[in-house]
Design a protein around this motif. Structure first.
Motif, PDB file in Angstrom:
ATOM      1  N   HIS A 360      28.551  22.904  69.412  1.00  0.00           N
ATOM      2  CA  HIS A 360      29.811  23.407  69.981  1.00  0.00           C
ATOM      3  C   HIS A 360      30.962  22.461  69.662  1.00  0.00           C
ATOM      4  N   PRO A 361      32.104  22.995  69.198  1.00  0.00           N
ATOM      5  CA  PRO A 361      33.256  22.116  68.929  1.00  0.00           C
ATOM      6  C   PRO A 361      33.836  21.546  70.212  1.00  0.00           C
ATOM      7  N   VAL A 362      34.221  20.292  70.149  1.00  0.00           N
ATOM      8  CA  VAL A 362      34.944  19.647  71.244  1.00  0.00           C
ATOM      9  C   VAL A 362      36.403  19.561  70.802  1.00  0.00           C
ATOM     10  N   PRO A 363      37.313  20.304  71.430  1.00  0.00           N
ATOM     11  CA  PRO A 363      38.684  20.435  70.914  1.00  0.00           C
ATOM     12  C   PRO A 363      39.416  19.096  70.817  1.00  0.00           C
ATOM     13  N   THR A 364      40.248  18.992  69.766  1.00  0.00           N
ATOM     14  CA  THR A 364      41.136  17.850  69.574  1.00  0.00           C
ATOM     15  C   THR A 364      42.526  18.392  69.289  1.00  0.00           C
ATOM     16  N   LEU A 365      43.509  17.987  70.085  1.00  0.00           N
ATOM     17  CA  LEU A 365      44.868  18.486  69.913  1.00  0.00           C
ATOM     18  C   LEU A 365      45.426  18.077  68.555  1.00  0.00           C
ATOM     19  N   GLY A 366      46.029  19.041  67.864  1.00  0.00           N
ATOM     20  CA  GLY A 366      46.717  18.746  66.610  1.00  0.00           C
ATOM     21  C   GLY A 366      45.825  18.605  65.402  1.00  0.00           C
ATOM     22  N   ALA A 367      44.511  18.818  65.545  1.00  0.00           N
ATOM     23  CA  ALA A 367      43.595  18.628  64.419  1.00  0.00           C
ATOM     24  C   ALA A 367      43.344  19.949  63.708  1.00  0.00           C
ATOM     25  N   LEU A 368      43.332  19.904  62.377  1.00  0.00           N
ATOM     26  CA  LEU A 368      42.972  21.082  61.602  1.00  0.00           C
ATOM     27  C   LEU A 368      41.468  21.308  61.631  1.00  0.00           C
ATOM     28  N   ARG A 369      40.726  20.258  61.852  1.00  0.00           N
ATOM     29  CA  ARG A 369      39.270  20.318  61.882  1.00  0.00           C
ATOM     30  C   ARG A 369      38.755  19.907  63.253  1.00  0.00           C
ATOM     31  N   THR A 370      37.523  20.290  63.520  1.00  0.00           N
ATOM     32  CA  THR A 370      36.849  19.859  64.737  1.00  0.00           C
ATOM     33  C   THR A 370      36.342  18.434  64.530  1.00  0.00           C
ATOM     34  N   ALA A 440      39.082   3.331  60.191  1.00  0.00           N
ATOM     35  CA  ALA A 440      38.165   3.640  61.293  1.00  0.00           C
ATOM     36  C   ALA A 440      38.826   4.471  62.383  1.00  0.00           C
ATOM     37  N   LEU A 441      40.110   4.262  62.624  1.00  0.00           N
ATOM     38  CA  LEU A 441      40.768   4.879  63.772  1.00  0.00           C
ATOM     39  C   LEU A 441      41.593   6.115  63.455  1.00  0.00           C
ATOM     40  N   VAL A 442      41.942   6.326  62.202  1.00  0.00           N
ATOM     41  CA  VAL A 442      42.728   7.522  61.853  1.00  0.00           C
ATOM     42  C   VAL A 442      41.765   8.652  61.540  1.00  0.00           C
ATOM     43  N   PRO A 443      41.791   9.732  62.309  1.00  0.00           N
ATOM     44  CA  PRO A 443      40.858  10.850  62.066  1.00  0.00           C
ATOM     45  C   PRO A 443      40.986  11.402  60.650  1.00  0.00           C
ATOM     46  N   PRO A 497      55.302   9.434  57.929  1.00  0.00           N
ATOM     47  CA  PRO A 497      54.036   9.623  57.207  1.00  0.00           C
ATOM     48  C   PRO A 497      53.951  11.043  56.648  1.00  0.00           C
ATOM     49  N   ARG A 498      53.221  11.209  55.557  1.00  0.00           N
ATOM     50  CA  ARG A 498      53.044  12.540  54.985  1.00  0.00           C
ATOM     51  C   ARG A 498      51.583  12.742  54.597  1.00  0.00           C
ATOM     52  N   VAL A 499      51.160  14.013  54.585  1.00  0.00           N
ATOM     53  CA  VAL A 499      49.806  14.387  54.196  1.00  0.00           C
ATOM     54  C   VAL A 499      49.881  15.228  52.929  1.00  0.00           C
ATOM     55  N   MET A 500      49.011  14.923  51.962  1.00  0.00           N
ATOM     56  CA  MET A 500      48.945  15.682  50.715  1.00  0.00           C
ATOM     57  C   MET A 500      47.498  16.119  50.501  1.00  0.00           C
ATOM     58  N   SER A 501      47.329  17.370  50.110  1.00  0.00           N
ATOM     59  CA  SER A 501      46.004  17.935  49.899  1.00  0.00           C
ATOM     60  C   SER A 501      45.924  18.552  48.517  1.00  0.00           C
ATOM     61  N   VAL A 502      44.721  18.536  47.930  1.00  0.00           N
ATOM     62  CA  VAL A 502      44.552  19.165  46.613  1.00  0.00           C
ATOM     63  C   VAL A 502      44.760  20.672  46.692  1.00  0.00           C
ATOM     64  N   ASP A 561      46.960  15.064  64.496  1.00  0.00           N
ATOM     65  CA  ASP A 561      46.341  13.942  65.199  1.00  0.00           C
ATOM     66  C   ASP A 561      46.193  12.736  64.286  1.00  0.00           C
ATOM     67  N   SER A 562      45.971  12.983  62.994  1.00  0.00           N
ATOM     68  CA  SER A 562      45.863  11.878  62.028  1.00  0.00           C
ATOM     69  C   SER A 562      47.213  11.185  61.860  1.00  0.00           C
ATOM     70  N   LEU A 563      48.284  11.978  61.747  1.00  0.00           N
ATOM     71  CA  LEU A 563      49.621  11.391  61.606  1.00  0.00           C
ATOM     72  C   LEU A 563      49.989  10.567  62.829  1.00  0.00           C
TER      73      LEU A 563
END
Length: 745
Positions: A360-370, A440-443, A497-502, A561-563
């Motif tokens: 079962h997923p445990v929700p995380t605010l702002g996360a695209l993934r569980t 270690a600390l950035v999801p 900060p910015r996020v880039m994805s393939v 959440d990572s940002l």
């Protein structure tokens, strides 16, 4: 009706009295008709005929008897029986219904006393035992391939039945099923030793899902009103099951919240939550997994004792292995009682024959993934109830909020510890520990690098998951880093900060625009990066560094959440880099030629030593050029030292403009310069030397123009030591001067 026998007796006595008073048959017959009719209506036609015979015999005692009187009495018995039969039937039905309602009322009154679902279901046969007189009352619960007897009155020697039969049909069709004559029912499953004629199967529902079947069998049919009453009773039981499910969920959430309040770390919270959920759901064990890059790590576990499973918990789950990764990707829970048939299994669990699981997923605010997945299970197969699913959903939300609070607390504590370490160690010693903490600390992060501004260019100072020594050979201009960053200089100076994805941008292509392809692909694994989070580290509007965090497996690894987590590292990094920058300015002053701003001979010797060691280790080519100016002495002698200094500055500017990314230019001393060409074979260095010669030849001051003689040497063909390469380049420079050439290689 209890007064009717008295009326019958009174009618008989009145007939005798009238006859004794001397009246004839016309006066006596009506009273005997009343007697016969009352008996026939109360007790049926046989007794009515007996009453008619008794009345006829009594009529014979009196004068004037006629056969017509006997016929009238028989007709009275028959007619009264017809009318009485309806009344008797209604009376029997009323008595049976009253009895059934009394039992149902008593049973309903007892429902509210049940403490939990199992206790309630087990109590039903005893509560309804009178309604199954001569037969049995049982409660059947579904299991993998049929039904298991939970409770029965009287006890049955049969404790399991297949999914066929009346119970199975009622379960599948989710409606009450009454069979008046089971002898005509195909697939009927007889209760051993108990005669049965009719069967009533009543589905019991919880949250709209059938969780059990109440089954009654007896040797006589059920009245229509009994069936209706029992159907309503089953509905009442279903409502009570819903209320018990609500109560159980409230108790669970209250207990879980209390345990989470007392937890001081994510690990402690995980263990406390797992112990509670395993107990409440009646399972064997569980684990709480957290995705960290390419591996799921266990925050805590409960009830796991098998060595092979403990090893799995210790090592973690590789990317894509197990239901936890499936939930990570889809965000949807997985409930199964056939684990071996799932597409993603943990080999150790499959080998041990475990069958029942929930992931079962445990929700995380702002996360695209569980980010976190709760996994509970047991070795035996069991069905999952909808009420359990709803309860787990609420529990995971509560657990998710608690873990976010503890994670933020942990992040603050570890970042504060970094600040304290800044006071104890030189800044350079903290580059790698700080990067390791960020990964270690950035999801979503599983690798990373730190590029720091030095001498007008950004260089690698720390790397995790990459070949740092190979990466340190490269230098990146501010423009090149802005190309990689992608949001523009204004946002970079603000530290956004910015996020880039393939999925959105071609990460390898952008990397190849800013660094040599062969280096960034091998040492920097550019072709493997699926997602990148880039944090500009600023101090007073100047970008001192870029922190890169990468995921090599999942394009959607980073979310809001990572940002948010990455921003925690901006302040300590800025402080660290500012102090380091201040120290480096002092060091650079000692390694920089004050007139031209180029590195001095000491800087050249240090850089040459580092680049040659790197080239030897990785087999990279390395070239060296030594430059000696022509025409400088006349400018210095005739126009003065100020013009001589200006000429040297112009030469330095020309060399800076003409250098390629990664080339390093130095003032060796006097009117001599040197250039290092990392990752460059001799041919490339010669071409660059000719460009430098042309640029210098265009420098003229008051009619005096400069020229240059350049000697080029390359590793490995011209030597593999600093002295050998310097000697070769210096010799060729003198050859160029003697032969009047610009470049000799």
């Amino acid at each position: 009706m209890r007064f009717y026998p008295l009326l019958a007796l009174l009618s008989l006595l009145l007939g005798l009295l009238v006859g004794a008073l001397g009246y004839g048959e016309p006066y006596i017959l009506p009273w005997y008709m009343f007697f016969t009719a009352i008996v026939a209506s109360l007790y049926g036609l046989p007794w009515g005929l007996v009453a008619a015979g008794v009345s006829t015999l009594l009529l014979l005692l009196f004068p004037g008897f006629q056969a017509m009187g006997a016929a009238i009495l028989l007709l009275s018995a028959y007619l009264a029986h017809g009318v009485g039969e309806t009344l008797r039937r209604a009376h029997r039905r009323a008595k049976g219904l009253a009895r059934s309602l009394r039992y149902l009322t008593l049973a309903l009154e007892g429902l509210a006393g049940a403490r939990n679902r199992t206790e309630l279901l087990k109590s039903l046969p005893e509560r309804l035992s009178e309604l199954g007189a001569g037969g049995h009352v049982g409660v059947w619960v579904p299991e993998e391939e049929g039904f298991r007897l939970l409770a029965s009155v009287p006890p049955l020697s049969l404790d399991r039945i297949p999914a066929t039969g009346v119970v199975g049909r009622a379960y599948r069709e989710e409606r009450p099923l009454y069979i008046p004559d089971v002898r005509r029912e195909e697939g009927y499953i007889a209760a051993p030793g108990l005669p049965s004629l009719s069967e009533l199967a009543l589905p019991l529902k919880e949250r709209g899902q059938v969780v059990a079947v109440l089954n009654l069998e007896r040797p006589r049919p059920f009245l229509e009103e009994e069936v209706e009453g029992l159907v309503r009773f089953a509905q009442a039981v279903s409502l009570e099951l819903d209320q018990l499910a609500d109560l159980e969920a409230r108790h669970l959430l209250a207990e879980l919240s209390e345990r989470m309040e007392s937890a001081r770390s994510k690990g402690e919270a995980a263990r406390k939550a797992l112990a509670l959920l395993v107990e409440v759901l009646g399972l064997e064990s569980g684990a709480l997994w957290e995705a960290r890059g390419a591996r799921m790590v266990a925050l805590g576990h409960h009830g796991v004792t098998e060595p092979s499973l403990l090893k799995v918990l210790e090592e973690g789950l590789p990317y894509g292995v197990g239901l936890a990764w499936q939930v990570y990707e889809t965000g949807s829970p997985v409930y199964t009682a056939r684990y071996a048939e799932e597409s993603r299994v943990v080999p150790a669990l499959k080998a041990l024959g475990w069958r029942t699981f929930v992931a079962h997923p445990v929700p995380t605010l702002g996360a695209l993934r569980t980010r976190r997945v709760l996994v509970l299970g047991q070795q035996a197969a069991r069905p999952w109830r909808k009420a359990e699913e709803e309860m787990l959903l609420l529990a995971c939300r509560t657990l998710g909020l608690a873990l976010e609070r503890l994670e933020e607390k942990e992040r603050h504590e570890r970042v504060n510890a970094l600040f304290l370490r800044l006071l104890e160690k030189p800044p350079e010693a903290l580059y790698h520990p700080l990067l390791a903490e960020a990964v270690a600390l950035v999801p979503g992060a599983e690798a990373g690098s730190l590029l720091v501004l030095e001498g007008g260019a950004y260089v690698y100072k720390a790397a995790l998951g990459y070949d740092l020594e190979a990466l340190q050979a490269m230098r990146f201009s501010p423009e090149g880093m802005l190309l990689w960053y992608g949001l523009g200089e204004r946002e970079a100076r603000k530290g956004v900060p910015r996020v880039m994805s393939v999925e959105d941008r071609p990460i390898p292509e952008i990397s190849h625009q800013t660094a040599p392809e062969e280096v960034i692909d091998a040492a920097g694994r550019a072709l493997e990066i699926q997602a990148n989070l880039c944090l500009p580290v600023t101090y007073q509007g100047e970008v001192l560094a870029y922190l890169n965090l990468d995921n090599l497996h999942d394009p959607r690894a980073f979310g809001e959440d990572s940002l948010e987590a990455a921003r925690f590292f901006a302040a300590p990094l800025a402080t660290l880099l500012h102090e380091s920058h201040s120290r480096r300015l002092l060091e650079e002053a000692a390694l920089t030629d004050p007139l031209t701003g180029l590195g001095n001979r000491r800087a050249f010797e240090r850089a040459f030593q580092e680049e040659l060691a790197r080239a030897k280790r990785y087999g990279y080519p390395l070239a060296l050029a030594v430059l000696d100016l022509r025409g400088f002495k006349p400018i210095n002698d005739r126009l003065g030292h100020a013009m001589g200094d200006l000429a040297l500055k112009r030469v330095a500017e020309a060399l800076k403009r003409g250098r390629r990314n990664g080339d390093k230019v130095f003032r060796w001393g006097g009117d001599e310069f040197a250039v290092l060409f990392p990752h460059t074979p001799k041919g490339g260095a010669v071409a660059a030397a000719f460009r430098h010669a042309q640029a210098i030849g265009e420098i003229c001051l008051e009619g005096h123009c400069l020229g240059v003689n350049i000697g080029v040497a390359a590793f490995p063909e011209d030597g593999d030591t600093e002295d050998a390469l310097l000697s070769a380049a210096d010799t060729r420079m003198y050859q160029a001067k003697a032969q009047g050439l610009s470049v000799v290689a």
